[in-house]
Design a protein around this motif. Structure first.
Motif, PDB file in Angstrom:
ATOM      1  N   UNK A   1      -4.584 -16.405 -34.081  1.00  0.00           N
ATOM      2  CA  UNK A   1      -5.248 -16.804 -32.843  1.00  0.00           C
ATOM      3  C   UNK A   1      -5.475 -15.550 -32.003  1.00  0.00           C
ATOM      4  N   UNK A   2      -6.646 -15.441 -31.405  1.00  0.00           N
ATOM      5  CA  UNK A   2      -6.941 -14.314 -30.538  1.00  0.00           C
ATOM      6  C   UNK A   2      -6.860 -14.704 -29.067  1.00  0.00           C
ATOM      7  N   UNK A   3      -6.778 -13.704 -28.221  1.00  0.00           N
ATOM      8  CA  UNK A   3      -6.765 -13.892 -26.763  1.00  0.00           C
ATOM      9  C   UNK A   3      -5.716 -14.910 -26.325  1.00  0.00           C
ATOM     10  N   UNK A   4      -4.497 -14.744 -26.830  1.00  0.00           N
ATOM     11  CA  UNK A   4      -3.397 -15.624 -26.419  1.00  0.00           C
ATOM     12  C   UNK A   4      -3.002 -15.272 -24.988  1.00  0.00           C
ATOM     13  N   UNK A   5      -3.151 -16.211 -24.083  1.00  0.00           N
ATOM     14  CA  UNK A   5      -2.806 -15.951 -22.682  1.00  0.00           C
ATOM     15  C   UNK A   5      -1.309 -16.078 -22.443  1.00  0.00           C
ATOM     16  N   UNK A   6      -0.703 -17.092 -23.077  1.00  0.00           N
ATOM     17  CA  UNK A   6       0.721 -17.351 -22.884  1.00  0.00           C
ATOM     18  C   UNK A   6       1.380 -17.584 -24.245  1.00  0.00           C
ATOM     19  N   UNK A   7       2.517 -16.932 -24.433  1.00  0.00           N
ATOM     20  CA  UNK A   7       3.314 -17.088 -25.648  1.00  0.00           C
ATOM     21  C   UNK A   7       4.661 -17.638 -25.181  1.00  0.00           C
ATOM     22  N   UNK A   8       4.766 -18.960 -25.201  1.00  0.00           N
ATOM     23  CA  UNK A   8       5.924 -19.670 -24.649  1.00  0.00           C
ATOM     24  C   UNK A   8       6.891 -19.976 -25.787  1.00  0.00           C
ATOM     25  N   UNK A   9       8.178 -19.798 -25.529  1.00  0.00           N
ATOM     26  CA  UNK A   9       9.170 -20.031 -26.569  1.00  0.00           C
ATOM     27  C   UNK A   9      10.217 -21.029 -26.099  1.00  0.00           C
ATOM     28  N   UNK A  10      10.776 -21.738 -27.081  1.00  0.00           N
ATOM     29  CA  UNK A  10      11.802 -22.749 -26.815  1.00  0.00           C
ATOM     30  C   UNK A  10      13.083 -22.321 -27.528  1.00  0.00           C
ATOM     31  N   UNK A  11      14.184 -22.293 -26.785  1.00  0.00           N
ATOM     32  CA  UNK A  11      15.459 -21.870 -27.348  1.00  0.00           C
ATOM     33  C   UNK A  11      16.365 -23.046 -27.668  1.00  0.00           C
ATOM     34  N   UNK A  12      17.231 -22.838 -28.668  1.00  0.00           N
ATOM     35  CA  UNK A  12      18.283 -23.811 -29.000  1.00  0.00           C
ATOM     36  C   UNK A  12      17.718 -25.206 -29.254  1.00  0.00           C
ATOM     37  N   UNK A  13      16.591 -25.273 -29.954  1.00  0.00           N
ATOM     38  CA  UNK A  13      15.938 -26.563 -30.171  1.00  0.00           C
ATOM     39  C   UNK A  13      16.340 -27.232 -31.479  1.00  0.00           C
ATOM     40  N   UNK A  14      17.327 -26.660 -32.167  1.00  0.00           N
ATOM     41  CA  UNK A  14      17.912 -27.273 -33.359  1.00  0.00           C
ATOM     42  C   UNK A  14      19.419 -27.362 -33.091  1.00  0.00           C
ATOM     43  N   UNK A  15      19.975 -28.550 -33.195  1.00  0.00           N
ATOM     44  CA  UNK A  15      21.377 -28.734 -32.830  1.00  0.00           C
ATOM     45  C   UNK A  15      22.291 -27.852 -33.662  1.00  0.00           C
ATOM     46  N   UNK A  16      21.972 -27.680 -34.960  1.00  0.00           N
ATOM     47  CA  UNK A  16      22.834 -26.875 -35.817  1.00  0.00           C
ATOM     48  C   UNK A  16      22.723 -25.389 -35.488  1.00  0.00           C
ATOM     49  N   UNK A  17      21.555 -24.954 -34.995  1.00  0.00           N
ATOM     50  CA  UNK A  17      21.446 -23.563 -34.551  1.00  0.00           C
ATOM     51  C   UNK A  17      22.198 -23.349 -33.241  1.00  0.00           C
ATOM     52  N   UNK A  18      22.156 -24.338 -32.334  1.00  0.00           N
ATOM     53  CA  UNK A  18      22.938 -24.231 -31.103  1.00  0.00           C
ATOM     54  C   UNK A  18      24.415 -24.085 -31.434  1.00  0.00           C
TER      55      UNK A  18
ATOM     56  N   UNK B   1       6.228 -21.548 -29.423  1.00  0.00           N
ATOM     57  CA  UNK B   1       7.055 -21.451 -30.624  1.00  0.00           C
ATOM     58  C   UNK B   1       8.344 -22.223 -30.370  1.00  0.00           C
ATOM     59  N   UNK B   2       8.740 -23.066 -31.317  1.00  0.00           N
ATOM     60  CA  UNK B   2       9.528 -24.251 -31.007  1.00  0.00           C
ATOM     61  C   UNK B   2      11.000 -24.199 -31.389  1.00  0.00           C
ATOM     62  N   UNK B   3      11.537 -23.029 -31.690  1.00  0.00           N
ATOM     63  CA  UNK B   3      12.946 -22.938 -32.024  1.00  0.00           C
ATOM     64  C   UNK B   3      13.173 -22.804 -33.517  1.00  0.00           C
ATOM     65  N   UNK B   4      14.419 -22.483 -33.878  1.00  0.00           N
ATOM     66  CA  UNK B   4      14.721 -22.122 -35.259  1.00  0.00           C
ATOM     67  C   UNK B   4      15.920 -22.899 -35.793  1.00  0.00           C
ATOM     68  N   UNK B   5      15.936 -23.176 -37.099  1.00  0.00           N
ATOM     69  CA  UNK B   5      17.127 -23.781 -37.713  1.00  0.00           C
ATOM     70  C   UNK B   5      18.225 -22.738 -37.889  1.00  0.00           C
ATOM     71  N   UNK B   6      19.418 -23.150 -38.340  1.00  0.00           N
ATOM     72  CA  UNK B   6      20.502 -22.182 -38.493  1.00  0.00           C
ATOM     73  C   UNK B   6      20.209 -21.167 -39.593  1.00  0.00           C
ATOM     74  N   UNK B   7      20.987 -20.078 -39.547  1.00  0.00           N
ATOM     75  CA  UNK B   7      20.852 -19.041 -40.557  1.00  0.00           C
ATOM     76  C   UNK B   7      20.395 -17.716 -40.000  1.00  0.00           C
ATOM     77  N   UNK B   8      20.353 -17.586 -38.673  1.00  0.00           N
ATOM     78  CA  UNK B   8      19.983 -16.296 -38.086  1.00  0.00           C
ATOM     79  C   UNK B   8      21.108 -15.289 -38.323  1.00  0.00           C
ATOM     80  N   UNK B   9      20.789 -14.004 -38.167  1.00  0.00           N
ATOM     81  CA  UNK B   9      21.782 -12.967 -38.410  1.00  0.00           C
ATOM     82  C   UNK B   9      22.975 -13.064 -37.484  1.00  0.00           C
ATOM     83  N   UNK B  10      22.725 -13.442 -36.239  1.00  0.00           N
ATOM     84  CA  UNK B  10      23.793 -13.574 -35.255  1.00  0.00           C
ATOM     85  C   UNK B  10      24.793 -14.646 -35.657  1.00  0.00           C
TER      86      UNK B  10
END
Length: 280
Positions: free
Chosen positions: A67-84, A240-249
């Motif tokens: 997508x071009x000319x993205x005005x806003x790149x909004x992110x959602x944190x902790x949106x998977x219970x197992x990642x939280x 962008x809507x959050x991530x499942x578990x398995x991050x490096x942290x």
């Protein structure tokens, strides 16, 4: 449709992926995959084109952000219970909203650059929502009417800046190259159930994330409606809507990117990304 942008950085042309996997040039019909092209009327005009009449793009060109000319790149944190849980944080009662600066957006296969001095750069495979129709205080029942399509996002994150240097997540989320988007945007009609998509991420061939959008706490309708109460969402904006578990942290011991790794990630039906990691 699978819409994309191809060519050198800053000179991307609009394209379409046909059923045989070839890129077709759309530059004779639209200037970019952006703005009004993403509205319902704009997408309907592209859908009406005879794909076989579009020029085939030779070779394997670089893909830019879909997508071009993205005005806003909004992110959602902790949106998977197992990642939280793996992050040691409570499941949120409302969406956790933060920003990724639009200057972090790169193509799906461009390098990810570790910021100078960083020791805690991490990965997150995520489902991206692309807005296609302006949304201001819309209801959940109306929300999908404002979605143009979906894409793969790697929400690259610097955890020290995110969590240890003040309380603003934005600082750790928007470094240059921290927003690979693509390879293409798949229009909403081709993704009938965005809450039933497998998603995965590997580093140097080791699979760290292997989840599904089934375990999202807040779904697409809820997130679009909620964000539209905070801001007017415009065509081309990305959530962008959050991530499942398995991050490096979340590993024991923790694993962070050092430079030299290769990240591969993908979501069912939305394609795959591959990034080389290098130090700034």
């Amino acid at each position: 449709m699978k819409l994309l942008r191809y060519g050198p950085e800053g000179q991307e042309k609009p394209g379409l992926l046909d059923d045989a996997g070839a890129i077709r040039d759309l530059s004779g019909h639209v200037a970019d995959i952006a703005d009004d092209v993403l509205t319902p009327d704009g997408l309907a005009r592209l859908a009406a084109l005879d794909v076989d009449s579009l020029p085939v793009v030779d070779g394997s060109p670089r893909l830019g952000a879909c997508v071009g000319n993205v005005r806003k790149f909004v992110a959602i944190g902790l949106n998977y219970a197992d990642h939280a849980a793996e992050s040691g944080m409570p499941v949120p009662s409302e969406p956790v909203v933060f920003n990724k600066w639009t200057s972090c957006i790169v193509g799906p296969n461009d390098d990810v650059v570790i910021p100078k001095g960083s020791t805690k750069t991490d990965w997150e495979v995520e489902l991206g929502i692309v807005i296609g129709k302006p949304a201001r205080s819309v209801s959940q029942a109306e929300a999908l009417e404002h979605v143009a399509g979906y894409c793969v996002v790697n929400d690259v994150s610097e955890r020290e800046w995110q969590l240890e240097r003040g309380v603003s997540w934005d600082k750790g989320k928007g470094f240059d190259t921290f927003g690979p988007i693509g390879p293409w945007m798949v229009t909403r009609d081709e993704v009938p159930d965005p809450r039933n998509l497998g998603m995965w991420l590997e580093v140097d061939g080791k699979r760290y994330q292997d989840g599904s959008t089934k375990t999202m706490i807040f779904g697409v309708e809820e997130l679009v409606a909620y964000c539209s109460k905070l801001m007017t969402l415009m065509p081309g904006d990305v959530i962008t809507t959050g991530t499942p578990p398995g991050v490096g942290m979340g590993q024991d011991p923790k694993v962070f990117l050092k430079g030299g790794e290769v990240i591969r990630l993908g979501i069912d039906g939305l394609g795959e990304q591959t990034q080389k990691v290098r130090k700034a």
